[in-house]
Enzyme design. Structure first.
Site, short mmCIF file in Angstrom:
data_model
loop_
_atom_site.label_atom_id
_atom_site.label_comp_id
_atom_site.label_asym_id
_atom_site.label_seq_id
_atom_site.Cartn_x
_atom_site.Cartn_y
_atom_site.Cartn_z
N GLU A 271 34.15 31.32 33.24
CA GLU A 271 34.13 32.96 33.21
C GLU A 271 33.22 33.20 31.99
OE1 GLU A 271 37.82 34.54 32.89
OE2 GLU A 271 38.86 33.50 34.63
N GLU A 325 38.68 45.42 39.28
CA GLU A 325 39.86 44.86 40.12
C GLU A 325 40.83 46.15 39.78
OE1 GLU A 325 40.94 40.70 40.69
OE2 GLU A 325 39.09 40.65 39.14
N LYS A 328 44.40 44.96 37.96
CA LYS A 328 45.00 44.23 37.06
C LYS A 328 45.59 44.75 35.74
CE LYS A 328 42.35 40.87 35.94
NZ LYS A 328 41.17 39.91 35.40
N GLU A 334 40.13 45.42 31.49
CA GLU A 334 40.25 44.19 32.20
C GLU A 334 40.09 44.73 33.73
OE1 GLU A 334 41.88 41.10 32.21
OE2 GLU A 334 41.06 41.19 29.99
#
Length: 394
Positions: A271, A325, A328, A334
């Site tokens: 990541e 997203e 999250k 985030e």
């Protein structure tokens, strides 16, 4: 002792330390140097079928997911996309307790999808160094049982077993050569590394210059974090110079591995990314910085070169992530790591095309700029309706 006896003794030692494990072949779980994480903690993103179309159009072959969702495995069947699937942290305890459960899990989530190119299983994510100490205790057992299941189902030459680590497993990571594993982590990390060395798995690292910069913005040059022009850092122990933080983070991992006795183990970045939006306290989370980091990351990976400490070990990385997203938890950043918005349009231009046209500015960020003798040329397929239909029929 003659050569035959020595060889037999070695096999006996290997089988006694890892019951049910035969000497493995090296599994190639990564094609090229660039991949992407497909997170789905959102209620407004495209369907898996559309995502498969999107990734094929972008020519992103390596994909990681954090579970083994069957809708994704079905959608990716026959596409040529190569998947790393995940055994979530919540399943580690039961997998560590029963090899039969591990066999059933592999049957249901790997063997049942023969036309989906599953290249690996990530057993847990960022377990060591995390807050749940019970998971530290069961991680190795779960990894061994999953590998044993893969082996018994005759898939060990196709499926790589791995687990990803955060920076939380390290101590003294600056300069890179001083990095070691934290004292409380070592007793769990070493047996895990011994097992991964036996089955020829890499050390998987989640590395975020964004997070490092955010933790110390007054002492880190943001250009160093963004792969932009800067004076870099000098490691006095090795005499090596670093012009970007990601290389330094990777070499810090290599230093820790060497200190622990695993000098030859490869490090893969599972990541990395940069948020395009954040809270007031996250000033570096901007569209411009995210675009700069991710574009420069692609250029860096396209060179197919190693790091200052391991120049012959080509850097491979999965960017985080396909989409923003919206579900999250945590700070705003985030929810804003995606290269694409929830509707499938590009969040910003790094040379990819979305599922449909976007208001994002098309700028200098074309990978045609990457042409040079030592660089890999990316050919981006235009996302017209005709080309997408052709891709779906492949």
């Amino acid at each position: 002792m003659d050569h035959v006896s020595t060889f037999c003794w070695f096999l006996l030692l290997l089988s006694s330390s890892c019951p049910g494990i035969k000497a493995p072949l090296m599994v190639q779980a990564f094609t090229g140097t660039y991949g992407i994480n497909y997170g789905r903690i959102a209620d407004n993103i495209p369907s898996p079928d559309e995502v498969a179309t999107l990734l094929r159009a972008a020519k992103i072959k390596n994909v990681r997911i954090y579970d083994a969702d069957h809708s994704v495995l079905k959608a990716f069947s026959g596409t040529g996309l190569e998947l790393i699937i995940g055994l979530p942290n919540g399943n580690l305890k039961e997998m560590s307790e029963s090899e039969d459960r591990a066999i059933n899990w592999v049957k249901e989530n790997v063997q049942a999808f023969p036309d989906t190119e599953i290249r690996g299983i990530q057993v847990g994510n960022e377990v060591l160094g995390g807050t749940d100490l019970e998971l530290w205790e069961v991680l190795l057992g779960a990894a061994k049982n999953i590998y044993s299941a893969v082996n018994k189902l005759q898939l060990s030459d196709k499926i790589q077993i791995q687990t990803a680590h955060s920076q939380a497993v390290f101590a003294n990571s600056y300069p890179p050569s001083s990095c070691i594993f934290k004292e409380n982590v070592v007793q769990y990390m070493k047996p895990l590394l011994q097992f991964f060395e036996q089955i020829k798995s890499p050390f998987c690292l989640n590395a975020y210059p964004f997070l490092a910069y955010m933790s110390s913005p007054n002492s880190i040059d943001i250009n160093y974090a963004l792969f932009e022009s800067n004076s870099g850092i000098y490691d006095p122990k090795t005499g090596l110079h670093y012009d970007n933080m990601l290389d330094a983070q990777i070499d810090a991992a290599y230093a820790a591995l060497q200190d622990a006795g695993f000098k030859k183990m490869e490090v893969i970045v599972t990541e990395t990314g940069w948020a395009s939006k954040g809270d007031e306290s996250e000033a570096a989370a901007t569209v411009n910085n995210a675009r700069t980091y991710n574009y420069n990351l692609r250029k860096r990976l396209a060179k197919k070169k190693g790091t200052p400490l391991r120049p012959k070990m080509v850097v491979k990385a999965y960017v985080f992530a396909v989409f923003n997203e919206d579900r999250k938890p945590g700070p705003t950043s985030e929810r804003n790591f995606g290269l694409f918005k929830a509707d499938g349009t590009i969040a910003y231009d790094v040379g990819f095309k979305g599922l449909k046209s976007s208001s994002a500015t098309s700028s200098f960020l074309s990978l045609k700029d990457i042409h040079s003798p030592d660089r890999c040329v990316f050919h981006v397929i235009a996302a017209s309706a005709v080309s997408l239909l052709l891709l779906l029929r492949l």
